[in-house]
Enzyme design. Sequence first.
Site, PDB file in Angstrom:
ATOM      1  N   ASP A  43       0.860  -1.187   0.000  1.00 37.16           N
ATOM      2  CA  ASP A  43       0.000   0.000   0.000  1.00 37.16           C
ATOM      3  C   ASP A  43       0.893   1.234   0.000  1.00 37.16           C
ATOM      4  O   ASP A  43       1.673   1.443   0.931  1.00 37.16           O
ATOM      5  CB  ASP A  43      -0.902  -0.026   1.234  1.00 37.16           C
ATOM      6  N   ASP A  91      -2.827   2.448  -6.105  1.00 38.08           N
ATOM      7  CA  ASP A  91      -1.807   2.531  -5.060  1.00 38.08           C
ATOM      8  C   ASP A  91      -1.736   1.322  -4.139  1.00 38.08           C
ATOM      9  O   ASP A  91      -1.006   1.354  -3.141  1.00 38.08           O
ATOM     10  CB  ASP A  91      -2.020   3.793  -4.219  1.00 38.08           C
ATOM     11  N   GLU A  92      -2.451   0.251  -4.443  1.00 36.51           N
ATOM     12  CA  GLU A  92      -2.335  -0.931  -3.586  1.00 36.51           C
ATOM     13  C   GLU A  92      -2.626  -2.200  -4.368  1.00 36.51           C
ATOM     14  O   GLU A  92      -3.359  -2.190  -5.354  1.00 36.51           O
ATOM     15  CB  GLU A  92      -3.247  -0.832  -2.358  1.00 36.51           C
TER      16      GLU A  92
END
Length: 363
Positions: free
Chosen positions: A17, A111-112
């Site tokens: 993350d 983003d993860e």
Amino acid sequence: MTDEDNRERPRKIVHVDMDAFYASVEQRDNEELRGVPVAVGSPAARGVVAAASYEARKFGVHSAMPSVTAQRKCPDLVFVKPRFDVYKAVSLQIRAIFAEYTPMIEPLSLDEAYLDVTENLKGMDIATEIAAEIRARIKAATGLNASAGISYNKFLAKMASDQNKPDGQFVITPKNGPAFVERLPVKKFHGVGPATAEKMHRLGIETGADLKEKTLDFLVEHFGKSGPYFFGIARGIDNRQVKPDRVRKSIGAEDTFSQDIHYYEPAREGLQPLIEKVWSYCEANEIGAKTVTLKVKYADFSQITRSKTVPAPLPTIAELEDVVDMLLAPIFPPRKGIRLLGVSLSSLDRRRSEATPQLRLAL
């Protein structure tokens, strides 16, 4: 190794993350933003914070917060317009690093992502070392910090990645997984939103230990299809596989409001983080969408949906916002208060990736 040995061997799942991703990219690219509270989003009356830097978070600013609230909490907050093309390019850089370790990559957003490193391309046995190496590679390539959670299933890996943020990692082993869950407040569980947490509270369920005391029949009665999932995670059990390159039939997000909504502006504010969430998923997975559906649930629990299908996949988040605006406006003034709004995208198809967009970045 026998098939039985393989079945009993715990999986090694890493959840990576990025830390305050959008805001961190903006601070990286503009030195005047470094060390100051930054919010990615619009400061307009109906604006919503898409991401907040850690300097802003110290004032209580967080993603999905109305911009007017964020400005009240942090008068010196600097707003920056989102640059999704840049975030996507950086995300592709990060994805390329993941791919050096495993093909088993399931992006959740730009983003993860989940990575299954049980069998990995580096032949590394220790998942914590893989996570640390990936984080270091991301830092060297992009200048950005990532946090990671390591565990034997997706739920616990996701929960672990929040434990040592920012720029840290945390491992939950099969031995300590059930105890970790028992101590955790259910409102912090991934997959338990505010409305579900409130319902659990009314049923006397405050922690994982409380949830574990409930029978499967009880959880199915009160939570329907989610009952078996809650029954499992209360015991540290989550058998969901990491699914690489999946194309869903639809992707959606919804939110139940603490107070019923009667006016357009707060409704539009509430929809913005949902729009950004579904768009981020599509961008991360190179998916295009032609059908947009707005879900409206009223105070009496009756609900309606309104959909629009366009001839070609929506090219930008701005065009998605325009379609949502077109669907939302006609329902006002509403016949009664609105308790829930949702946005979903369907008619999904795999898009062709842009050719090495990261080469255009000045890193």
